[in-house]
Enzyme design. Structure first.
Site, PDB file in Angstrom:
ATOM      1  CG  ASP A  37       1.414  -9.147  -4.954  1.00 28.28           C
ATOM      2  OD1 ASP A  37       1.492  -7.981  -5.381  1.00 28.28           O
ATOM      3  OD2 ASP A  37       1.265 -10.131  -5.699  1.00 28.28           O
ATOM      4  CB  SER A  87       2.112  -9.541  -9.442  1.00 26.43           C
ATOM      5  OG  SER A  87       1.861  -8.451  -8.595  1.00 26.43           O
ATOM      6  CD  GLU A 308       0.640 -13.772  -3.590  1.00 27.37           C
ATOM      7  OE1 GLU A 308       0.683 -12.768  -4.324  1.00 27.37           O
ATOM      8  OE2 GLU A 308      -0.069 -14.764  -3.832  1.00 27.37           O
ATOM      9  CG  HIS A 317      -3.936  -2.710  -7.209  1.00 26.31           C
ATOM     10  ND1 HIS A 317      -3.254  -1.860  -8.071  1.00 26.31           N
ATOM     11  CD2 HIS A 317      -3.294  -3.909  -7.286  1.00 26.31           C
ATOM     12  CE1 HIS A 317      -2.261  -2.529  -8.639  1.00 26.31           C
ATOM     13  NE2 HIS A 317      -2.258  -3.769  -8.176  1.00 26.31           N
ATOM     14  CG  ASP A 354       4.979  -8.540  -6.086  1.00 27.34           C
ATOM     15  OD1 ASP A 354       4.891  -7.705  -5.165  1.00 27.34           O
ATOM     16  OD2 ASP A 354       3.968  -9.062  -6.622  1.00 27.34           O
ATOM     17  CG  HIS A 355       4.792  -4.807  -7.447  1.00 31.15           C
ATOM     18  ND1 HIS A 355       3.835  -4.132  -6.729  1.00 31.15           N
ATOM     19  CD2 HIS A 355       4.204  -5.953  -7.887  1.00 31.15           C
ATOM     20  CE1 HIS A 355       2.708  -4.828  -6.725  1.00 31.15           C
ATOM     21  NE2 HIS A 355       2.908  -5.948  -7.415  1.00 31.15           N
ATOM     22  CG  HIS A 430       2.152  -2.549  -9.357  1.00 27.62           C
ATOM     23  ND1 HIS A 430       2.409  -3.644 -10.156  1.00 27.62           N
ATOM     24  CD2 HIS A 430       1.061  -2.885  -8.623  1.00 27.62           C
ATOM     25  CE1 HIS A 430       1.526  -4.587  -9.908  1.00 27.62           C
ATOM     26  NE2 HIS A 430       0.695  -4.151  -8.987  1.00 27.62           N
TER      27      HIS A 430
END
Length: 500
Positions: A37, A87, A308, A317, A354-355, A430
């Site tokens: 992630d 996400s 994950e 973050h 995912d990003h 992100h």
């Protein structure tokens, strides 16, 4: 400095590449998706360097386990309503094969975030369900809450990713019949074989004390409906070799040959960062993956496993690059462990993100520079040093005495150091660029070029003869195999032309 070093290395790599001309067209009995992630390409590169430096090398020449995969492509990550995605919408893409709006899981883009009445009729199913319907064992392993955005798209249909339990849902949504994600974990696909991660507090009645943190209010149960989802699960599995556990000792004492169902919730919320983990009581991602595969691989029909590394994202973050990169290195260890336990002959393994994030590193650092270290020069504008790692935005933005903070006065190598950022935000955002997709095993060569992110589960399902596209699957001596069917390809081309 000797040209022969580089020439010989390149020729060896070429020899290995030439062997890939014999494509692996076996049927995939097993499918594994490792999802980092927030693991954008800069994170992959920095994690590679960190892994090498942790082994006493300069780092740049190191190979991650994912680096060894023979096929690499790029995935476009945008959500249907967002250039830079979240996400939830991305999880719906790489698990359900359909792009979706940000903040929604397991529903199409016809569903509107937080609007309960747009759920019904817009549900989309995931590859985990397709695998379960085909008789395979299925598992979810995560370092976040098991009802967080990534895992929830495997089983839930929710117009709001934040509806973890009924405690987080608005009254009107509950009255309209929408169900929280924790409930859906147990009700939508009742026989998920392995569930591992965090999220205990969403499973227990409000104010019920937590088993690991008794009397700590913020770790206590949250459910308003009074249900104890763990006890309900245990009751249904009591005669089916089902085990509920909550610590590492219990996990490692299991005999996988005697476990048909496992529910393992190691924290009330997300698991601890790997750097902060209590190695006596909390399992690593690698340890969880090893147990999961031992349980799942007993099914002769094979398995689907979603893994994950969810806290890479959280580290970024928070602007804590050291936490994020150590999470990425740990996920790479788990990839290596899975490789030892499976075979590329019948197991398709995919690693992706995912990003990305607004994370990068630069500054003309010399070879072997510690990845968390300083650039070799000071700024020619404010004459202050700066770290190689920087964020485009985030909590690391600090003004001291009217200028950028002088990092020579602080310890920028500590675990929770927040790297400097260009724009002040309480939480870093992100990034919107494409992410890498690494693949090995049967039909891994179908991951090539640049594709939409929702392409991923379609390839995995095709390789395993599950889901909607099975016309290429033929029965040979009582077993399923793969056979290219020209009519299928022609039909797909016709549909593509019609859609265009």
């Amino acid at each position: 400095s000797d040209p022969n070093f580089w020439n010989l290395g390149a020729q060896q790599t070429l020899s290995e590449a030439l062997t890939l001309q014999d494509l692996n067209k076996n049927k995939a009995n097993n499918l594994i998706l490792f999802l980092g992630d927030g693991m954008g390409i800069p994170t992959v590169t920095a994690a590679r360097i960190l892994k090498g430096q942790l082994m006493g090398q300069s780092g740049e020449e190191m190979q991650l386990e994912m680096d060894k995969f023979p096929f690499v492509s790029l995935a476009k990550t945008y959500n249907t309503n967002a250039q830079v995605p979240d996400s939830a919408g991305t999880a719906t893409a790489y698990l359900c094969g359909v792009k979706a709006n940000e903040g929604t899981v397991g529903v199409s883009a016809a569903a509107v975030r937080s609007q309960c009445n747009t759920t019904q009729g817009n549900e989309v199913t995931s590859i985990l369900r397709w695998a379960k319907d085909a008789g395979k064992s299925v598992g979810i392993v995560t370092t976040t809450r098991v009802n967080h955005a990534t895992p929830s798209a495997a089983y839930a249909h929710s117009v709001d990713r934040d509806w973890y339990s009924d405690n987080e849902m608005p009254p009107e949504a509950l009255e309209a019949g929408c169900r929280d994600i924790a409930r859906q974990l147990f009700e939508n696909i009742p026989n998920i074989d392995v569930i591992m991660g965090g999220g205990r507090k969403y499973m227990f009645p409000k104010n019920m004390s937590d088993v690991e943190y008794p009397g700590v209010a913020k770790q206590s149960g949250l459910r308003k409906d009074g249900r104890n989802l763990v006890e309900e699960w245990k009751d249904k599995k009591k005669d089916k070799k089902g085990f509920y556990i909550w610590n590492k000792k219990q996990l490692l004492s299991l005999n996988p040959n005697n476990v048909d169902y496992l529910l393992a919730l190691f924290e009330p919320g997300d698991l601890m960062y790997d750097l902060e983990r209590n190695t006596e009581t909390d399992p690593s991602l690698t340890e969880m993956v090893e147990v999961a595969i031992k349980i799942l691989k007993r099914n002769p029909r094979g398995f689907y496993l979603l893994v994950e590394g969810g806290r890479i994202d959280h580290g970024h973050h928070e602007g804590k690059a050291k936490q994020a990169l150590h999470e990425a290195v740990e996920m790479d260890r788990a990839i290596g462990r899975a490789a030892l336990m499976t075979s590329t002959y019948d197991t398709l393994t995919v690693v992706t993100a995912d990003h990305s994030h607004m994370f990068n590193f630069g500054g003309y650092t010399p070879r072997g520079n510690t990845i968390f270290g300083l650039a070799p020069m000071t700024s020619d504008v404010d004459q202050k040093p700066f770290t190689s790692i920087l964020y485009g935005n985030g909590p690391g933005y600090k003004i001291v005495s009217g200028g950028r903070e002088n990092i020579s006065t602080i310890d920028y190598t500590e675990n929770d150091y927040q790297a400097q950022a260009a724009v002040p935000l309480s939480m870093e955002t992100h990034g919107g660029e494409d992410v890498a997709v690494f693949a090995k095993g049967p039909l891994a060569h179908l991951f090539h070029g640049v594709h939409e992110q929702n392409y991923i589960p379609h390839v995995m399902a095709y390789a395993a003869c599950i889901g909607q596209n099975k016309k290429h699957c033929v029965s040979q001596s009582g077993t399923d195999g793969l056979s290219p069917v020209l009519s299928t390809i022609a039909a797909l081309l016709t549909v593509t032309r019609l859609l265009s």
